[in-house]
Design a protein around this motif. Structure first.
Motif, short mmCIF file in Angstrom:
data_model
loop_
_atom_site.label_atom_id
_atom_site.label_comp_id
_atom_site.label_asym_id
_atom_site.label_seq_id
_atom_site.Cartn_x
_atom_site.Cartn_y
_atom_site.Cartn_z
N VAL A 150 0.87 -1.17 0.00
CA VAL A 150 0.00 0.00 0.00
C VAL A 150 0.91 1.22 0.00
CG1 VAL A 150 -1.82 1.28 1.17
CG2 VAL A 150 -1.80 -1.22 1.29
N PHE A 151 0.77 2.07 -1.04
CA PHE A 151 1.59 3.26 -1.17
C PHE A 151 0.73 4.51 -1.07
CE2 PHE A 151 4.02 0.08 -3.65
CZ PHE A 151 5.26 0.19 -3.02
N ALA A 152 1.31 5.56 -0.52
CA ALA A 152 0.63 6.85 -0.45
C ALA A 152 0.66 7.51 -1.83
CB ALA A 152 1.28 7.76 0.56
N PRO A 153 -0.48 7.96 -2.36
CA PRO A 153 -0.49 8.62 -3.67
C PRO A 153 -0.33 10.13 -3.59
CG PRO A 153 -2.72 8.17 -2.98
CD PRO A 153 -1.84 7.66 -1.87
N GLU A 154 -0.33 10.69 -2.37
CA GLU A 154 -0.28 12.16 -2.24
C GLU A 154 0.27 12.54 -0.87
OE1 GLU A 154 -4.78 13.19 -0.81
OE2 GLU A 154 -4.55 12.44 -2.86
N HIS A 155 0.57 13.83 -0.73
CA HIS A 155 1.04 14.35 0.56
C HIS A 155 -0.13 14.38 1.55
CE1 HIS A 155 4.92 15.95 -0.94
NE2 HIS A 155 4.26 16.10 -2.07
N GLY A 156 0.21 14.27 2.84
CA GLY A 156 -0.83 14.43 3.84
C GLY A 156 -0.48 13.78 5.16
N VAL A 157 -1.50 13.65 5.99
CA VAL A 157 -1.39 13.02 7.31
C VAL A 157 -2.20 11.74 7.26
CG1 VAL A 157 -1.90 13.28 9.76
CG2 VAL A 157 -1.09 15.25 8.44
N PHE A 158 -1.54 10.62 7.58
CA PHE A 158 -2.17 9.31 7.39
C PHE A 158 -2.75 8.78 8.70
CE2 PHE A 158 -1.89 4.61 7.22
CZ PHE A 158 -2.79 4.40 6.19
N GLU A 159 -4.02 8.37 8.63
CA GLU A 159 -4.70 7.71 9.74
C GLU A 159 -4.83 6.22 9.40
OE1 GLU A 159 -9.15 7.14 11.69
OE2 GLU A 159 -8.87 8.36 9.87
N PRO A 160 -4.09 5.34 10.08
CA PRO A 160 -4.21 3.92 9.79
C PRO A 160 -5.54 3.35 10.30
CG PRO A 160 -2.77 4.23 11.66
CD PRO A 160 -3.11 5.61 11.14
N MET A 161 -6.04 2.35 9.58
CA MET A 161 -7.26 1.66 9.99
C MET A 161 -6.99 0.16 10.14
SD MET A 161 -9.84 3.80 7.48
CE MET A 161 -11.34 3.01 8.07
N PHE A 162 -5.78 -0.16 10.52
CA PHE A 162 -5.37 -1.55 10.71
C PHE A 162 -4.23 -1.56 11.73
CE2 PHE A 162 -2.76 0.32 7.47
CZ PHE A 162 -1.48 -0.11 7.78
N LYS A 163 -3.94 -2.75 12.25
CA LYS A 163 -2.82 -2.92 13.17
C LYS A 163 -1.88 -3.98 12.63
CE LYS A 163 -5.61 -3.85 16.55
NZ LYS A 163 -6.16 -4.24 17.88
N LEU A 164 -0.64 -3.93 13.10
CA LEU A 164 0.34 -4.94 12.70
C LEU A 164 -0.18 -6.32 13.09
CD1 LEU A 164 3.23 -5.03 11.50
CD2 LEU A 164 4.09 -5.12 13.84
N GLY A 165 -0.14 -7.25 12.14
CA GLY A 165 -0.61 -8.61 12.38
C GLY A 165 -2.07 -8.84 12.04
N ASP A 166 -2.81 -7.79 11.67
CA ASP A 166 -4.22 -7.95 11.31
C ASP A 166 -4.37 -8.76 10.03
OD1 ASP A 166 -5.20 -6.54 13.43
OD2 ASP A 166 -5.86 -4.79 12.28
N ARG A 167 -5.44 -9.53 9.95
CA ARG A 167 -5.86 -10.16 8.70
C ARG A 167 -6.75 -9.18 7.95
NH1 ARG A 167 -3.71 -14.83 6.42
NH2 ARG A 167 -2.65 -15.93 8.10
N VAL A 168 -6.43 -8.94 6.68
CA VAL A 168 -7.17 -7.97 5.90
C VAL A 168 -7.69 -8.61 4.61
CG1 VAL A 168 -5.90 -6.02 6.84
CG2 VAL A 168 -5.07 -7.12 4.75
N LYS A 169 -8.69 -7.96 4.01
CA LYS A 169 -9.30 -8.43 2.78
C LYS A 169 -9.08 -7.42 1.66
CE LYS A 169 -11.40 -12.21 4.31
NZ LYS A 169 -11.12 -13.57 3.74
N ALA A 170 -9.04 -7.91 0.43
CA ALA A 170 -8.95 -7.02 -0.72
C ALA A 170 -10.15 -6.07 -0.71
CB ALA A 170 -8.93 -7.82 -2.02
N GLY A 171 -9.88 -4.79 -0.89
CA GLY A 171 -10.93 -3.78 -0.88
C GLY A 171 -11.17 -3.17 0.48
N GLN A 172 -10.62 -3.77 1.53
CA GLN A 172 -10.78 -3.23 2.88
C GLN A 172 -10.02 -1.92 3.01
OE1 GLN A 172 -9.93 -6.06 6.03
NE2 GLN A 172 -9.18 -4.45 7.40
#
Length: 337
Positions: free
Chosen positions: A264-286
């Motif tokens: 996952v790459f940042a496409p622009e400048h800004g301040v990032f708010e994560p919505m996941f934690k290290l070790g989380d299981r994630v789904k495509a589109g999440q």
């Protein structure tokens, strides 16, 4: 010390002498306050009975500390250690960066892990890479380079594996990985990057094991323990030492990074708010998080999404982002080929 036609770096240890030695790699560095100076990089060698040679390095990036500390602790024991084979230990390969706690060299700005095979007549970092590539890799049978996420990342503790091109060495390699026993082992995809230490080792046809054992520019207690116990088990599996007094491995979980979809790459400048934690299981589109514009905080944030199912194995430390910054890395479950 006789002149070395292959490298400008001089080494004060004799790699073939029996017993334990300490010394330095003397990297030429002529600058304003020291016209004929050099940078001394600590190195140690232990030669025992006939056997394989293992090269152990840490501090390839200077803001990653589990590897250097584990290797410095190992050096405390080597004078009393009987081994079969040879150990070459450099706790902080990128020594100028390590002393400053920086990923890149404070002298030439180079990322040592992105300039292999280096240059004989190059900058300080290029000379280090060239020496390792021309002098140390040819000596080794097994090469182990210890990393962490550094200041900009936090990483799940794991070995980064690269299966040998030679199928005949596959089983030996897997045995060593399983002996190390990190909680996770990841088959990494660096998106075509071939300037790394590991890519150089593979060009020499040697067995290469890397690992990431923490992050945030600190030393993780858990990561350090994984490194120390893992190295002891691996050196035993390689028949350099007798069975060590460390816990038995609980096994390793194999994972794989396949292409850009796991990044996952940042496409622009800004301040990032994560919505996941290290070790989380994630789904495509999440949703992975949101980027806010600090210059127009009333604007709706841009939502970033994961492109693939997987487990988050690496997370960015810094909240501020620029285009191209890696926010997260995920990996999928895999099996040995």
């Amino acid at each position: 010390m006789a002149a070395n036609p292959r490298s400008l770096i001089q080494c004060t240890v004799d790699f073939d002498a029996p017993g334990f030695q300490t010394g330095t790699l003397k990297v030429p560095y002529s600058h304003d306050r020291s016209a004929y100076g050099h940078i001394p990089i600590p190195i140690a060698v232990l030669n025992g009975a006939p056997g394989p040679t293992v090269l152990l390095t840490g501090g390839n990036h200077g803001d990653e500390f589990e590897g250097p500390i584990a290797l410095m602790k190992l050096l405390q024991t080597l004078p009393r250690q009987a081994i079969r084979g040879r150990l070459i230990v450099i706790p902080a390969l990128n020594f100028p960066a390590f002393l400053k706690g920086r990923r890149t060299s404070p002298i030439d700005g180079c990322n040592l892990n992105r300039i292999f095979p280096g240059k004989r007549n190059g900058t300080v970092s290029e000379m280090i890479a060239h020496y390792v590539d021309t002098e140390l890799f040819p000596l080794a049978d097994i090469v182990i380079d210890l990393h962490a996420g550094g200041a900009s990342f936090n990483h799940l503790p794991m070995v980064l594996a690269s299966l040998p091109a030679d199928a005949r060495r596959h089983d030996e390699y897997v045995r060593l990985i399983e002996a190390f026993g990190a909680p996770h082992t990841m088959l990494m995809d660096l998106l075509g990057e071939d300037r790394t230490y590991g890519a150089a080792v593979e060009r020499h046809g040697k067995l290469f094991i890397c690992g990431e054992f923490g992050g945030f520019g600190t030393c993780s207690i858990d990561g350090l323990s994984i490194v120390e116990h893992g190295l002891a088990r691996l050196l035993h599996a390689a028949d350099l030492i007798d069975a060590p007094d460390v816990p038995v491995s609980g096994g390793t979980r194999l994972m794989r990074v396949e292409g850009a979809r796991h990044y996952v790459f940042a496409p622009e400048h800004g301040v990032f708010e994560p919505m996941f934690k290290l070790g989380d299981r994630v789904k495509a589109g999440q949703a992975a998080g949101r980027i806010f514009n600090p210059h127009a905080p009333w604007q709706a944030p841009r939502v970033l999404r994961f492109e693939s199912d997987g487990m988050v194995v690496c997370i960015r430390s810094f909240t501020g982002v620029e285009p191209g910054d890696c926010i997260a890395l995920s990996a999928s479950d895999a099996e040995w080929a």
